[in-house]
Design a protein around this motif. Sequence first.
Motif, PDB file in Angstrom:
ATOM      1  N   HIS A  75       0.815  -1.212   0.000  1.00 25.88           N
ATOM      2  CA  HIS A  75       0.000   0.000   0.000  1.00 25.88           C
ATOM      3  C   HIS A  75       0.855   1.270   0.000  1.00 25.88           C
ATOM      4  CE1 HIS A  75      -3.202  -2.776   0.694  1.00 25.88           C
ATOM      5  NE2 HIS A  75      -2.839  -3.054   1.954  1.00 25.88           N
ATOM      6  N   HIS A  76       0.284   2.346  -0.506  1.00 22.31           N
ATOM      7  CA  HIS A  76       0.922   3.675  -0.536  1.00 22.31           C
ATOM      8  C   HIS A  76       2.159   3.708  -1.441  1.00 22.31           C
ATOM      9  CE1 HIS A  76      -1.593   5.309   2.716  1.00 22.31           C
ATOM     10  NE2 HIS A  76      -1.440   4.148   3.317  1.00 22.31           N
ATOM     11  N   LEU A  77       2.224   2.848  -2.425  1.00 26.12           N
ATOM     12  CA  LEU A  77       3.339   2.921  -3.367  1.00 26.12           C
ATOM     13  C   LEU A  77       3.224   4.202  -4.190  1.00 26.12           C
ATOM     14  CD1 LEU A  77       5.807   1.558  -4.661  1.00 26.12           C
ATOM     15  CD2 LEU A  77       4.250   0.583  -6.351  1.00 26.12           C
ATOM     16  N   GLY A  78       4.312   4.936  -4.309  1.00 23.65           N
ATOM     17  CA  GLY A  78       4.293   6.192  -5.050  1.00 23.65           C
ATOM     18  C   GLY A  78       3.745   7.345  -4.248  1.00 23.65           C
ATOM     19  N   HIS A  79       3.759   7.222  -2.914  1.00 24.25           N
ATOM     20  CA  HIS A  79       3.318   8.323  -2.057  1.00 24.25           C
ATOM     21  C   HIS A  79       4.184   9.563  -2.299  1.00 24.25           C
ATOM     22  CE1 HIS A  79       2.074  10.576   1.445  1.00 24.25           C
ATOM     23  NE2 HIS A  79       3.301  10.572   1.924  1.00 24.25           N
ATOM     24  N   GLY A  97      -0.038   5.965  -5.613  1.00 20.21           N
ATOM     25  CA  GLY A  97       0.052   7.322  -6.156  1.00 20.21           C
ATOM     26  C   GLY A  97      -0.623   8.374  -5.301  1.00 20.21           C
ATOM     27  N   ASP A  98      -0.820   8.085  -4.006  1.00 16.74           N
ATOM     28  CA  ASP A  98      -1.473   9.084  -3.157  1.00 16.74           C
ATOM     29  C   ASP A  98      -0.599  10.317  -3.024  1.00 16.74           C
ATOM     30  OD1 ASP A  98       0.289   7.404  -1.703  1.00 16.74           O
ATOM     31  OD2 ASP A  98      -0.620   7.966   0.196  1.00 16.74           O
ATOM     32  N   CYS A  99      -1.201  11.455  -3.252  1.00 16.81           N
ATOM     33  CA  CYS A  99      -0.531  12.757  -3.126  1.00 16.81           C
ATOM     34  C   CYS A  99       0.635  12.929  -4.087  1.00 16.81           C
ATOM     35  CB  CYS A  99      -0.063  12.994  -1.688  1.00 16.81           C
ATOM     36  SG  CYS A  99      -1.369  12.924  -0.452  1.00 16.81           S
ATOM     37  N   MET A 100       0.674  12.188  -5.189  1.00 19.68           N
ATOM     38  CA  MET A 100       1.773  12.367  -6.148  1.00 19.68           C
ATOM     39  C   MET A 100       1.639  13.726  -6.823  1.00 19.68           C
ATOM     40  SD  MET A 100       0.788   9.836  -9.365  1.00 19.68           S
ATOM     41  CE  MET A 100       2.187  10.345 -10.388  1.00 19.68           C
ATOM     42  N   THR A 101       2.795  14.299  -7.211  1.00 20.61           N
ATOM     43  CA  THR A 101       2.801  15.628  -7.816  1.00 20.61           C
ATOM     44  C   THR A 101       3.458  15.654  -9.192  1.00 20.61           C
ATOM     45  OG1 THR A 101       4.883  16.184  -6.694  1.00 20.61           O
ATOM     46  CG2 THR A 101       2.831  16.746  -5.560  1.00 20.61           C
ATOM     47  N   GLY A 102       4.057  14.538  -9.624  1.00 18.44           N
ATOM     48  CA  GLY A 102       4.718  14.522 -10.917  1.00 18.44           C
ATOM     49  C   GLY A 102       5.212  13.133 -11.251  1.00 18.44           C
ATOM     50  N   GLY A 103       5.914  13.006 -12.385  1.00 17.58           N
ATOM     51  CA  GLY A 103       6.399  11.707 -12.802  1.00 17.58           C
ATOM     52  C   GLY A 103       5.280  10.818 -13.312  1.00 17.58           C
ATOM     53  N   GLY A 109      -1.278  -4.547 -13.684  1.00 18.22           N
ATOM     54  CA  GLY A 109      -2.438  -5.308 -13.249  1.00 18.22           C
ATOM     55  C   GLY A 109      -3.531  -4.413 -12.696  1.00 18.22           C
ATOM     56  N   ASN A 110      -4.110  -4.838 -11.567  1.00 17.02           N
ATOM     57  CA  ASN A 110      -5.176  -4.091 -10.907  1.00 17.02           C
ATOM     58  C   ASN A 110      -4.626  -3.273  -9.747  1.00 17.02           C
ATOM     59  OD1 ASN A 110      -7.157  -5.404 -12.566  1.00 17.02           O
ATOM     60  ND2 ASN A 110      -7.035  -7.189 -11.216  1.00 17.02           N
ATOM     61  N   ALA A 111      -5.374  -2.266  -9.332  1.00 17.90           N
ATOM     62  CA  ALA A 111      -5.012  -1.445  -8.175  1.00 17.90           C
ATOM     63  C   ALA A 111      -6.184  -1.450  -7.196  1.00 17.90           C
ATOM     64  CB  ALA A 111      -4.669  -0.017  -8.595  1.00 17.90           C
ATOM     65  N   GLY A 112      -5.885  -1.213  -5.916  1.00 21.12           N
ATOM     66  CA  GLY A 112      -6.896  -1.234  -4.871  1.00 21.12           C
ATOM     67  C   GLY A 112      -7.682   0.065  -4.786  1.00 21.12           C
ATOM     68  N   ASP A 113      -8.127   0.388  -3.582  1.00 26.54           N
ATOM     69  CA  ASP A 113      -8.922   1.591  -3.355  1.00 26.54           C
ATOM     70  C   ASP A 113      -8.045   2.839  -3.255  1.00 26.54           C
ATOM     71  OD1 ASP A 113     -11.140  -0.074  -3.204  1.00 26.54           O
ATOM     72  OD2 ASP A 113     -11.072  -0.199  -1.014  1.00 26.54           O
ATOM     73  N   HIS A 114      -8.671   3.988  -3.417  1.00 24.44           N
ATOM     74  CA  HIS A 114      -8.038   5.298  -3.193  1.00 24.44           C
ATOM     75  C   HIS A 114      -6.847   5.548  -4.120  1.00 24.44           C
ATOM     76  CE1 HIS A 114     -10.476   6.054   0.385  1.00 24.44           C
ATOM     77  NE2 HIS A 114     -10.261   4.795   0.732  1.00 24.44           N
ATOM     78  N   LEU A 115      -6.939   5.084  -5.344  1.00 21.80           N
ATOM     79  CA  LEU A 115      -5.894   5.364  -6.326  1.00 21.80           C
ATOM     80  C   LEU A 115      -5.764   6.867  -6.533  1.00 21.80           C
ATOM     81  CD1 LEU A 115      -4.109   3.934  -8.690  1.00 21.80           C
ATOM     82  CD2 LEU A 115      -5.984   4.704 -10.153  1.00 21.80           C
ATOM     83  N   GLY A 116      -4.542   7.402  -6.362  1.00 21.46           N
ATOM     84  CA  GLY A 116      -4.322   8.828  -6.583  1.00 21.46           C
ATOM     85  C   GLY A 116      -5.078   9.725  -5.628  1.00 21.46           C
ATOM     86  N   GLY A 117      -5.421   9.222  -4.451  1.00 19.23           N
ATOM     87  CA  GLY A 117      -6.198  10.010  -3.504  1.00 19.23           C
ATOM     88  C   GLY A 117      -5.351  10.664  -2.436  1.00 19.23           C
ATOM     89  N   GLY A 129       1.282  14.739 -12.617  1.00 24.48           N
ATOM     90  CA  GLY A 129       1.824  13.482 -13.105  1.00 24.48           C
ATOM     91  C   GLY A 129       0.797  12.655 -13.854  1.00 24.48           C
ATOM     92  N   LEU A 130       1.219  11.451 -14.236  1.00 27.21           N
ATOM     93  CA  LEU A 130       0.384  10.523 -15.000  1.00 27.21           C
ATOM     94  C   LEU A 130       0.354   9.180 -14.291  1.00 27.21           C
ATOM     95  CD1 LEU A 130      -1.189   9.577 -17.514  1.00 27.21           C
ATOM     96  CD2 LEU A 130       1.023   9.147 -18.632  1.00 27.21           C
ATOM     97  N   LEU A 131      -0.852   8.692 -13.997  1.00 28.99           N
ATOM     98  CA  LEU A 131      -1.055   7.429 -13.289  1.00 28.99           C
ATOM     99  C   LEU A 131      -1.898   6.524 -14.186  1.00 28.99           C
ATOM    100  CD1 LEU A 131      -0.949   5.577 -10.851  1.00 28.99           C
ATOM    101  CD2 LEU A 131      -2.476   7.127  -9.649  1.00 28.99           C
ATOM    102  N   THR A 132      -1.313   5.405 -14.634  1.00 30.52           N
ATOM    103  CA  THR A 132      -1.968   4.509 -15.577  1.00 30.52           C
ATOM    104  C   THR A 132      -2.140   3.128 -14.968  1.00 30.52           C
ATOM    105  OG1 THR A 132      -0.961   5.678 -17.459  1.00 30.52           O
ATOM    106  CG2 THR A 132      -1.861   3.484 -17.881  1.00 30.52           C
ATOM    107  N   VAL A 133      -3.357   2.584 -15.051  1.00 27.48           N
ATOM    108  CA  VAL A 133      -3.643   1.222 -14.579  1.00 27.48           C
ATOM    109  C   VAL A 133      -4.181   0.427 -15.759  1.00 27.48           C
ATOM    110  CG1 VAL A 133      -4.965  -0.207 -12.990  1.00 27.48           C
ATOM    111  CG2 VAL A 133      -4.146   2.040 -12.247  1.00 27.48           C
TER     112      VAL A 133
END
Length: 257
Positions: A75-79, A97-103, A109-117, A129-133
Motif C-alpha cells: 500500500h501507498h506505493l508512489g506516495h 500514487g497518493d498525493c503524487m505531484t509529478g512523474g 495489473g489491478n489497483a486497490g482503493d483510493h488510487l491517486g487520492g 503526473g500521470l497514473l496509468t492502470v
Amino acid sequence: MKMITLTRNHTCEEPIDVSSLRLDHLLPLSETEIAKLRLPSCRNVELGELFQVESRSSKNAVPRLNLRGDCHRVHHLGHQHREGAIHIEGDVGDFCGDCMTGGTITVEGNAGDHLGGPTGTRSIGMNGGLLTVHGSVGDFAGHRMRRGEIRIAGNAGDSLGAWQVAGTIVVGGTVGRHLAYAMRRGTVVLSTPVQLAVNRFTAAIEIETPFQQLLLQRGDLANSLPDSNLADSTNPWLVSRGDRAVNGIGEVWQRGQ
C-alpha cells in the motif's frame, strides 16, 4: 539514469506500507542501504526481508523504480511521487500514487482503493503526473484530485472522482455508484455510458472542442486503453456539467447512444 528493482521474496497477506519509499530518496543509496530501510508495517521490518533489491545504471532518460511479484498487499506505493517512473508488473494495493505531484506510475495489473487520492489528514489527492492502470481499480479513485491525469483501462469502483477539483480521469471500462460526487472542476471521460443523477448534473449536450481532439486522439492514450472506444467517431461525445450540489462546473464526457 539509475534503475531500482524490488522483487517480492514471497507471498504474504500482511499489509506492507511503503509510503517511505520515495524514488527521489532512493536514488543516492546503494543496494545495501536500500535493503536496510525500515518499513512501517504491522511489524518494523527491513525492506530486504520482503524484497530482493537490485540497483544499476540504465539507459532510461529518467530514473525508474520497478516492482515485481505479488504486491496486492503493498500500500501507498508512489506516495508523494514527483519525478521519474514507477512500474508495477502486476497488482498493487490501496493508495497507489497518493498525493503524487509529478512523474509517472504504471500498474500492469489491478489497483486497490483510493488510487491517486489523499492520505492521512491531507485534503488534496493527486496533484500532478500521470497514473496509468492497465487493469481495474477499487473505490474512490481520483478522490480530491487536483491536477494530473489518471487512465484506467478496466473498470472503476464506487465514488470515482469524488470531490475532484481539477485534472483528468479516463476510464475504458465501467464505473460504480456515486460517480463524481461533489465534483467541483476537472474532466471525467467514460468509454461506457452511465446515467447521471439529474439533480447533480446538467442534461447531456453534444460537445466538440479543440481540447477534445487533443485529449482523445493521442497515440499514447490509445496504447494505454487499447480496448476502449475513445477514438471511435461513430457516436458523438456528450458532456454533462456538475456537481451542481456544490456549484461545481466539472465535466463528465460519454458517448451518445
